[in-house]
Design a protein around this motif. Structure first.
Motif, PDB file in Angstrom:
ATOM      1  N   MET A   4      -1.330  -1.722  13.885  1.00  0.00           N
ATOM      2  CA  MET A   4      -0.419  -0.611  13.727  1.00  0.00           C
ATOM      3  C   MET A   4      -0.351  -0.416  12.478  1.00  0.00           C
ATOM      4  O   MET A   4       0.503  -1.186  11.917  1.00  0.00           O
ATOM      5  CB  MET A   4       1.009  -0.859  15.120  1.00  0.00           C
ATOM      6  N   ASN A   5      -0.910   0.956  11.899  1.00  0.00           N
ATOM      7  CA  ASN A   5      -0.357   1.235  10.940  1.00  0.00           C
ATOM      8  C   ASN A   5       1.291   1.751  10.848  1.00  0.00           C
ATOM      9  O   ASN A   5       1.008   3.092  10.383  1.00  0.00           O
ATOM     10  CB  ASN A   5      -1.676   1.849   9.548  1.00  0.00           C
ATOM     11  N   LEU A   6       2.187   1.033  10.129  1.00  0.00           N
ATOM     12  CA  LEU A   6       3.422   1.268   9.746  1.00  0.00           C
ATOM     13  C   LEU A   6       3.500   2.835   9.159  1.00  0.00           C
ATOM     14  O   LEU A   6       4.456   3.267   8.710  1.00  0.00           O
ATOM     15  CB  LEU A   6       4.517   0.994   9.600  1.00  0.00           C
ATOM     16  N   GLN A   7       2.701   2.477   7.567  1.00  0.00           N
ATOM     17  CA  GLN A   7       2.567   3.381   6.693  1.00  0.00           C
ATOM     18  C   GLN A   7       2.231   4.380   7.250  1.00  0.00           C
ATOM     19  O   GLN A   7       2.916   5.624   7.064  1.00  0.00           O
ATOM     20  CB  GLN A   7       1.788   2.743   5.193  1.00  0.00           C
ATOM     21  N   GLN A   8       1.670   4.801   7.776  1.00  0.00           N
ATOM     22  CA  GLN A   8       1.190   5.636   8.403  1.00  0.00           C
ATOM     23  C   GLN A   8       1.918   6.544   9.125  1.00  0.00           C
ATOM     24  O   GLN A   8       2.504   7.844   9.546  1.00  0.00           O
ATOM     25  CB  GLN A   8      -0.372   5.561   8.703  1.00  0.00           C
ATOM     26  N   LEU A   9       2.019   6.068  10.196  1.00  0.00           N
ATOM     27  CA  LEU A   9       3.112   6.153  10.872  1.00  0.00           C
ATOM     28  C   LEU A   9       4.989   6.789  10.852  1.00  0.00           C
ATOM     29  O   LEU A   9       5.327   7.502  11.645  1.00  0.00           O
ATOM     30  CB  LEU A   9       3.818   5.028  11.991  1.00  0.00           C
ATOM     31  N   SER A  10       5.050   6.186   9.317  1.00  0.00           N
ATOM     32  CA  SER A  10       6.168   6.162   8.959  1.00  0.00           C
ATOM     33  C   SER A  10       6.032   7.840   8.533  1.00  0.00           C
ATOM     34  O   SER A  10       7.481   8.756   8.305  1.00  0.00           O
ATOM     35  CB  SER A  10       6.729   5.142   8.240  1.00  0.00           C
ATOM     36  N   GLN A  11       4.814   8.535   7.535  1.00  0.00           N
ATOM     37  CA  GLN A  11       4.887   9.560   7.220  1.00  0.00           C
ATOM     38  C   GLN A  11       4.799  10.099   8.615  1.00  0.00           C
ATOM     39  O   GLN A  11       5.630  11.492   7.553  1.00  0.00           O
ATOM     40  CB  GLN A  11       3.371   9.657   6.106  1.00  0.00           C
ATOM     41  N   LYS A  36       8.625  -1.642   7.731  1.00  0.00           N
ATOM     42  CA  LYS A  36       8.049  -3.379   7.745  1.00  0.00           C
ATOM     43  C   LYS A  36       7.428  -3.757   6.864  1.00  0.00           C
ATOM     44  O   LYS A  36       6.334  -3.984   6.543  1.00  0.00           O
ATOM     45  CB  LYS A  36       8.436  -4.348   9.121  1.00  0.00           C
ATOM     46  N   GLY A  37       7.719  -4.885   5.784  1.00  0.00           N
ATOM     47  CA  GLY A  37       6.844  -4.636   4.569  1.00  0.00           C
ATOM     48  C   GLY A  37       6.453  -4.235   3.485  1.00  0.00           C
ATOM     49  O   GLY A  37       5.665  -4.613   2.539  1.00  0.00           O
ATOM     50  N   GLY A  38       6.869  -2.518   3.376  1.00  0.00           N
ATOM     51  CA  GLY A  38       6.493  -2.142   3.072  1.00  0.00           C
ATOM     52  C   GLY A  38       7.500  -1.368   1.731  1.00  0.00           C
ATOM     53  O   GLY A  38       7.425  -0.383   1.174  1.00  0.00           O
ATOM     54  N   GLY A  39       8.997  -1.813   2.411  1.00  0.00           N
ATOM     55  CA  GLY A  39      10.078  -1.213   0.958  1.00  0.00           C
ATOM     56  C   GLY A  39      10.911   0.352   1.632  1.00  0.00           C
ATOM     57  O   GLY A  39      10.424   0.203   2.078  1.00  0.00           O
TER      58      GLY A  39
END
Length: 263
Positions: free
Chosen positions: A1-8, A130-133
């Motif tokens: 899962m790409n958490l950065q993209q999901l967060s956006q 998680k892990g992205g700040g």
């Protein structure tokens, strides 16, 4: 899962619900309020915002279940679950006090891995994965570097639903009044934790909270460099109904002060 993209995408979903809440705040009729219990309000705004969130989040991550405050969807899944408070700070909202938020956390097994707290009236989107700040809108945020309780600003809330704890809580507040810059009671636990993550206060603690009150705020504090725990030795601060979130530097001082009086 790409958490950065999901967060956006999660941020956009939270802002959509927030836009609805902001629109309804302009002409909100207090006669529509329902009481779920003493000092526990709910409005059609909470319910409709939650329905919007659930609909959008189902599309974003179809395999995820839900833990929702208003019970729009309570289907739990084994791996992923969205933890949703559609309007954290309903009492503030109904009184026209502009401190309320949309709070959504994503739990993978027993860990929060992404979250957003959207301060509706301030148009501040606090988010982390998680892990992205941790971020406020597009700016990276970090907890404060204050290392003494005497220089700290403390945020808390009150345990309305357990009268037996009131005396202990007042003793704790009295102790913090004498040992810190002071304390604030803002009325939205999600925003409280977001403000700790952003370095606006050094710690937040409260008792008798639900997972949807704290899920998103937990990862905000953690990814901003802070620390989260329960009052005592347990580590179930998602479901354990008590939480301390701090900049880390004063965490033990806060915990020790609480435990002078907490039983």
């Amino acid at each position: 899962m790409n958490l950065q993209q999901l967060s956006q995408e999660l941020n956009a979903i939270a802002k959509r619900a927030g836009a609805f809440i902001k629109q309804e705040a302009q002409n909100f009729d207090r006669s529509t309020i329902e009481m779920k219990g003493f000092a526990n309000m709910v409005s059609y705004v909470d319910k409709q915002a939650e329905e919007m969130l659930v609909e959008d989040l189902r599309k974003l991550l179809p395999e995820a279940g839900f833990i929702t405050e208003e019970g729009t969807d309570t289907t739990r899944q084994e791996r992923y679950n969205w933890v949703i408070d559609p309007l954290d700070g309903t009492t503030n909202f109904t009184h026209g006090l502009p401190l309320f938020s949309v709070s959504v956390g994503l739990m993978e097994y027993n860990e929060i891995v992404a979250g957003v707290v959207y301060g509706v009236m301030q148009d501040e989107c606090f988010w982390a994965y998680k892990g992205g700040g941790a971020y406020c809108n597009d700016k990276k945020i970090h907890v404060s570097d204050i290392s003494t309780l005497e220089q700290s600003l403390i945020i808390t809330g009150f345990p309305y639903y357990e009268e037996t704890k009131a005396k202990q809580y007042l003793e704790i507040l009295h102790a913090f009044m004498a040992r810190s810059h002071g304390f604030r009671r803002l009325g939205s636990a999600a925003l409280d934790l977001a403000y700790v993550a952003a370095g606006r206060a050094e710690t937040f603690f409260e008792y008798n909270l639900q997972p949807y009150d704290v899920a998103a705020g937990i990862i905000l504090v953690q990814e901003a460099g802070g620390h989260v725990s329960m009052f005592g030795d347990g580590d179930d601060f998602i479901f354990g109904k008590q939480i301390i979130g701090s900049n880390g530097h004063i965490h033990q001082q806060v915990k020790d002060t609480i435990n002078e009086f907490w039983k």
